[in-house]
Design a protein around this motif. Sequence first.
Motif, PDB file in Angstrom:
ATOM      1  N   PRO A 109       0.811  -1.229   0.000  1.00 49.39           N
ATOM      2  CA  PRO A 109       0.000   0.000   0.000  1.00 49.39           C
ATOM      3  C   PRO A 109       0.837   1.269   0.000  1.00 49.39           C
ATOM      4  O   PRO A 109       0.441   2.274  -0.597  1.00 49.39           O
ATOM      5  CB  PRO A 109      -0.820  -0.132   1.289  1.00 49.39           C
ATOM      6  N   SER A 110       2.010   1.238   0.644  1.00 54.34           N
ATOM      7  CA  SER A 110       2.847   2.429   0.733  1.00 54.34           C
ATOM      8  C   SER A 110       3.403   2.878  -0.608  1.00 54.34           C
ATOM      9  O   SER A 110       3.820   4.029  -0.772  1.00 54.34           O
ATOM     10  CB  SER A 110       4.013   2.180   1.698  1.00 54.34           C
ATOM     11  N   MET A 111       3.401   1.977  -1.607  1.00 56.23           N
ATOM     12  CA  MET A 111       3.942   2.322  -2.927  1.00 56.23           C
ATOM     13  C   MET A 111       2.861   2.626  -3.956  1.00 56.23           C
ATOM     14  O   MET A 111       3.166   2.995  -5.091  1.00 56.23           O
ATOM     15  CB  MET A 111       4.817   1.170  -3.452  1.00 56.23           C
ATOM     16  N   MET A 112       1.603   2.515  -3.563  1.00 60.66           N
ATOM     17  CA  MET A 112       0.536   2.671  -4.537  1.00 60.66           C
ATOM     18  C   MET A 112       0.381   4.107  -5.029  1.00 60.66           C
ATOM     19  O   MET A 112      -0.120   4.350  -6.125  1.00 60.66           O
ATOM     20  CB  MET A 112      -0.785   2.174  -3.958  1.00 60.66           C
ATOM     21  N   SER A 113       0.822   5.083  -4.239  1.00 60.55           N
ATOM     22  CA  SER A 113       0.703   6.478  -4.664  1.00 60.55           C
ATOM     23  C   SER A 113       1.904   6.939  -5.478  1.00 60.55           C
ATOM     24  O   SER A 113       1.929   8.072  -5.959  1.00 60.55           O
ATOM     25  CB  SER A 113       0.537   7.387  -3.439  1.00 60.55           C
ATOM     26  N   GLN A 114       2.897   6.074  -5.649  1.00 57.94           N
ATOM     27  CA  GLN A 114       4.074   6.447  -6.416  1.00 57.94           C
ATOM     28  C   GLN A 114       3.792   6.413  -7.916  1.00 57.94           C
ATOM     29  O   GLN A 114       2.879   5.756  -8.391  1.00 57.94           O
ATOM     30  CB  GLN A 114       5.241   5.520  -6.071  1.00 57.94           C
ATOM     31  N   SER A 115       4.628   7.129  -8.647  1.00 60.84           N
ATOM     32  CA  SER A 115       4.474   7.231 -10.092  1.00 60.84           C
ATOM     33  C   SER A 115       4.737   5.902 -10.775  1.00 60.84           C
ATOM     34  O   SER A 115       5.644   5.161 -10.386  1.00 60.84           O
ATOM     35  CB  SER A 115       5.447   8.288 -10.632  1.00 60.84           C
TER      36      SER A 115
END
Length: 252
Positions: A109-115
Amino acid sequence: MKRFFLFAAMSLLFCVSSLPGAHAEKAQVLVEDAVNYLRGETSRAVVEMTIHRPDWERTMTIKAWTQARENSIFWIVSPPKDRGNGTLKRGDEMWIYNPKVNRVIKLPPSMMSQSWQGSDFSNNDLAKSDNIVDQYTHEIIGTETHEGKTVYLIRSLPKPGAPVVWGMQKLKIREDHILLRQAFFDEDRKLVKALTMERIEMLGGRLYPVKWKMQKAGQEEEYTVLDYQSLEFGVNISDRMFTIASLKNSRF
């Protein structure tokens, strides 16, 4: 007397259709129809993604398959240095594959907002591209016209407790189900970025927006464009396509 009853019946029908609940129901149908229209039951596409920045530009060719609103898988075809990099979306989960190290990674989940691949689309945009249907309530707030057709302006707010990123979205949906714009706002209702659809042409047997442009608010020289080269709907796709084993075996 007949005229009176006919007038009364029409007046009642108008009043019922004008109730907030009726508007909300119509807005919900408009959003669902737009999402279904864009994806179809199944699809296969070739898309060029161009990432534009003030001092550089990068273009990739992507082959993609989708199934209903839950599953999608796509690989980068070019440039050669990125060839074979794949992404699998199954429901709200996402995996990426790097052929150079032969490794599949499930995104937390922590990487889902990354490009995604340095573009203006995030992993979350891809993995939860359809949660607007079920996780938001919708309201028609106005209309305008586009190419002689009515366009509905819709405001979408998260349902209480919904696991979503955006505090509000605003949509422009044409009467023939074509999504023209999707704007994303933070929890303070401040515009973060917007996706606009352009160049509506016949593609895949239907009118379709060929060019998609994602751009952050206030960044005129930074954007990402998706340009559809080909698109087919109703293709026969096995469920085995949307597996990790398939992700490691590029389909070019």
